[in-house]
Write a protein that holds these residues in place. Structure first.
Motif, PDB file in Angstrom:
ATOM      1  N   HIS A 152       0.412  12.385   0.826  1.00  0.00           N
ATOM      2  CA  HIS A 152      -0.506  11.371   1.355  1.00  0.00           C
ATOM      3  C   HIS A 152       0.311  10.287   2.042  1.00  0.00           C
ATOM      4  O   HIS A 152       1.157   9.629   1.417  1.00  0.00           O
ATOM      5  CB  HIS A 152      -1.354  10.757   0.239  1.00  0.00           C
ATOM      6  N   ALA A 153       0.078  10.075   3.322  1.00  0.00           N
ATOM      7  CA  ALA A 153       0.819   9.091   4.104  1.00  0.00           C
ATOM      8  C   ALA A 153      -0.036   7.854   4.325  1.00  0.00           C
ATOM      9  O   ALA A 153      -1.227   7.959   4.648  1.00  0.00           O
ATOM     10  CB  ALA A 153       1.227   9.681   5.451  1.00  0.00           C
ATOM     11  N   VAL A 154       0.584   6.677   4.151  1.00  0.00           N
ATOM     12  CA  VAL A 154      -0.100   5.413   4.405  1.00  0.00           C
ATOM     13  C   VAL A 154       0.799   4.590   5.322  1.00  0.00           C
ATOM     14  O   VAL A 154       1.896   4.189   4.937  1.00  0.00           O
ATOM     15  CB  VAL A 154      -0.364   4.629   3.102  1.00  0.00           C
ATOM     16  N   VAL A 155       0.337   4.367   6.553  1.00  0.00           N
ATOM     17  CA  VAL A 155       1.106   3.570   7.504  1.00  0.00           C
ATOM     18  C   VAL A 155       0.551   2.156   7.489  1.00  0.00           C
ATOM     19  O   VAL A 155      -0.631   1.943   7.805  1.00  0.00           O
ATOM     20  CB  VAL A 155       1.025   4.164   8.931  1.00  0.00           C
ATOM     21  N   GLY A 156       1.398   1.208   7.094  1.00  0.00           N
ATOM     22  CA  GLY A 156       0.918  -0.163   7.055  1.00  0.00           C
ATOM     23  C   GLY A 156       1.813  -1.055   6.236  1.00  0.00           C
ATOM     24  O   GLY A 156       2.811  -0.615   5.645  1.00  0.00           O
ATOM     25  N   ASP A 157       1.454  -2.316   6.167  1.00  0.00           N
ATOM     26  CA  ASP A 157       2.171  -3.321   5.399  1.00  0.00           C
ATOM     27  C   ASP A 157       2.136  -2.962   3.913  1.00  0.00           C
ATOM     28  O   ASP A 157       1.080  -2.603   3.372  1.00  0.00           O
ATOM     29  CB  ASP A 157       1.530  -4.685   5.645  1.00  0.00           C
ATOM     30  N   ALA A 158       3.288  -3.085   3.243  1.00  0.00           N
ATOM     31  CA  ALA A 158       3.374  -2.675   1.842  1.00  0.00           C
ATOM     32  C   ALA A 158       2.433  -3.475   0.952  1.00  0.00           C
ATOM     33  O   ALA A 158       1.716  -2.910   0.113  1.00  0.00           O
ATOM     34  CB  ALA A 158       4.817  -2.813   1.352  1.00  0.00           C
ATOM     35  N   ARG A 159       2.417  -4.798   1.116  1.00  0.00           N
ATOM     36  CA  ARG A 159       1.563  -5.636   0.265  1.00  0.00           C
ATOM     37  C   ARG A 159       0.082  -5.289   0.455  1.00  0.00           C
ATOM     38  O   ARG A 159      -0.673  -5.108  -0.504  1.00  0.00           O
ATOM     39  CB  ARG A 159       1.805  -7.105   0.579  1.00  0.00           C
ATOM     40  N   LEU A 160      -0.340  -5.153   1.698  1.00  0.00           N
ATOM     41  CA  LEU A 160      -1.749  -4.846   1.969  1.00  0.00           C
ATOM     42  C   LEU A 160      -2.106  -3.446   1.478  1.00  0.00           C
ATOM     43  O   LEU A 160      -3.192  -3.230   0.927  1.00  0.00           O
ATOM     44  CB  LEU A 160      -2.028  -4.973   3.471  1.00  0.00           C
ATOM     45  N   ALA A 161      -1.188  -2.500   1.690  1.00  0.00           N
ATOM     46  CA  ALA A 161      -1.476  -1.123   1.294  1.00  0.00           C
ATOM     47  C   ALA A 161      -1.590  -0.985  -0.215  1.00  0.00           C
ATOM     48  O   ALA A 161      -2.520  -0.337  -0.729  1.00  0.00           O
ATOM     49  CB  ALA A 161      -0.385  -0.194   1.828  1.00  0.00           C
ATOM     50  N   SER A 175      10.692  17.534  -7.712  1.00  0.00           N
ATOM     51  CA  SER A 175       9.980  18.709  -7.186  1.00  0.00           C
ATOM     52  C   SER A 175       8.689  18.879  -7.966  1.00  0.00           C
ATOM     53  O   SER A 175       8.644  18.639  -9.173  1.00  0.00           O
ATOM     54  CB  SER A 175      10.848  19.972  -7.312  1.00  0.00           C
ATOM     55  N   GLY A 176       7.634  19.259  -7.277  1.00  0.00           N
ATOM     56  CA  GLY A 176       6.358  19.516  -7.947  1.00  0.00           C
ATOM     57  C   GLY A 176       5.477  18.310  -8.154  1.00  0.00           C
ATOM     58  O   GLY A 176       4.353  18.447  -8.666  1.00  0.00           O
ATOM     59  N   ALA A 177       5.938  17.109  -7.778  1.00  0.00           N
ATOM     60  CA  ALA A 177       5.127  15.909  -7.951  1.00  0.00           C
ATOM     61  C   ALA A 177       4.323  15.629  -6.692  1.00  0.00           C
ATOM     62  O   ALA A 177       4.719  16.010  -5.583  1.00  0.00           O
ATOM     63  CB  ALA A 177       6.018  14.707  -8.277  1.00  0.00           C
ATOM     64  N   THR A 178       3.195  14.977  -6.854  1.00  0.00           N
ATOM     65  CA  THR A 178       2.429  14.494  -5.705  1.00  0.00           C
ATOM     66  C   THR A 178       3.147  13.274  -5.134  1.00  0.00           C
ATOM     67  O   THR A 178       3.538  12.373  -5.872  1.00  0.00           O
ATOM     68  CB  THR A 178       1.002  14.106  -6.127  1.00  0.00           C
TER      69      THR A 178
END
Length: 344
Positions: A75-84, A53-56
């Protein structure tokens, strides 16, 4: 790391602190509860009570529907894990303070040291203390931790491991190292029972020369007992390690955590090694912890299919990484209820 990350991060990793969640240990709880930022990469970790709780929170996933499903995300990042991760790295400033890492690693190493007390055939005979519970018949109870630890010690460095859904997965998670050349298979997305033996048969059929070791619960194995004939018929040299505690162990644990006496979890198993012998699979049965090391060696060295039937302690529990007062009270209530109905 979540369990499916064990195969990729379990070897020569100075940042590793083991699994999180119900399979985890106090180090993962410490690391998560004291973090500033949680970066979730390719995971859909379901146990909400273990999130900080309380973390970004930053979540990276190729499936956008998974993002924020378990925990609020900043913060959401949709994509391949390696590339992201490659795209994010240039934006991360190097920090010299290792305090957070060192505290977590220290807790992990301490926990690992304590776990090694369980991988001792004379553990139950030692004076009672905070590391153990006194049992009535120590000579007839084999700790599942001892079995898992010995298999890890004697298995091939490139062995393929499969694990049944349930307590067998817990013991593998805590006591088997999936080093660089080892592989791990399980029903980790579905959580369905009885997967270890058929997965082992498939892996062995694909590579007959490679050692394949299945961590089988007795409930899972007996659901598909006829597949022993498959191993014999096709001469698949699988090593079926059976945690024979006469219980649906995970169900028993989940019931007792909430104060319910176990009900409907007892299994009336035959001599599983004898059943294996009857269909042409080499069977080894172990009831004494002092016989276990030699039995594991013989099972893994046998050139054909083997069923190693090890009678383990049905009352052994895996303490979660973040035990609560409610869980402790639940166990106490459950044990009182169980003693009240016991024929003894």
């Amino acid at each position: 790391m979540a369990l499916k990350g064990k195969e990729g991060f379990d070897h020569d990793n100075p940042y590793e602190i083991g699994q999180s969640g119900l399979l985890g240990n106090p180090a993962t709880t410490l690391a998560l509860e004291t973090c500033d930022l949680l970066l979730m990469v390719g995971t859909d970790f379901p146990y909400k009570e273990f999130y900080p709780s309380g973390a970004t929170v930053v979540q990276v996933d190729s499936d956008g529907t998974h993002i924020g499903r378990r925990h609020p995300v900043d913060h959401a990042v949709v994509g391949d894990a390696r590339l992201a991760v490659g795209a994010l790295l240039p934006h991360v400033a190097r920090r010299e303070d290792r305090g957070h890492l060192d505290r977590a690693r220290s807790a992990y190493e301490t926990w690992q040291g304590l776990q090694q007390h369980f991988v001792d055939p004379d553990y139950e005979k030692k004076p009672a203390g905070f590391l153990r519970r006194k049992v009535d018949n120590p000579d007839r109870r084999i700790r599942p931790e001892l079995l898992a630890g010995l298999v890890d010690r004697h298995a091939a460095p490139d062995a393929v491991f499969t694990a049944d859904t349930g307590m067998a997965t817990t013991w593998l998670s805590r006591f088997v190292r999936i080093d660089r050349d080892r592989r791990l298979l399980g029903s980790f997305n579905l959580g369905s029972m009885a997967n270890a033996m058929p997965q082992a048969l498939g892996a062995q059929a694909l590579d007959p020369e490679r050692q394949v070791v299945a961590f089988c619960g007795d409930g899972g194995l007996t659901m598909l007992l006829s597949d022993l004939i498959t191993a014999a018929t096709h001469e698949l040299p699988v090593k079926l390690v059976v945690f024979d505690n006469g219980r649906l162990g995970m169900v028993k644990l989940e019931m007792e955590q909430v104060g319910m006496a176990e009900f409907g979890t007892v299994l009336h198993n035959p001599d599983l090694a004898a059943v294996a012998e009857a269909v042409g699979v080499h069977g080894i049965r172990v009831e004494d912890p002092h016989d276990l090391d030699d039995a594991v060696r013989r099972a893994l060295a046998h050139p054909g299919p083997v069923l190693l039937d090890v009678v383990t302690n049905p009352d052994e529990i895996a303490v979660p990484s973040k035990p609560t007062l409610e869980q402790g009270w639940g166990f106490a209530i459950a044990k009182v209820k169980e003693m009240a109905v016991s024929p003894e």
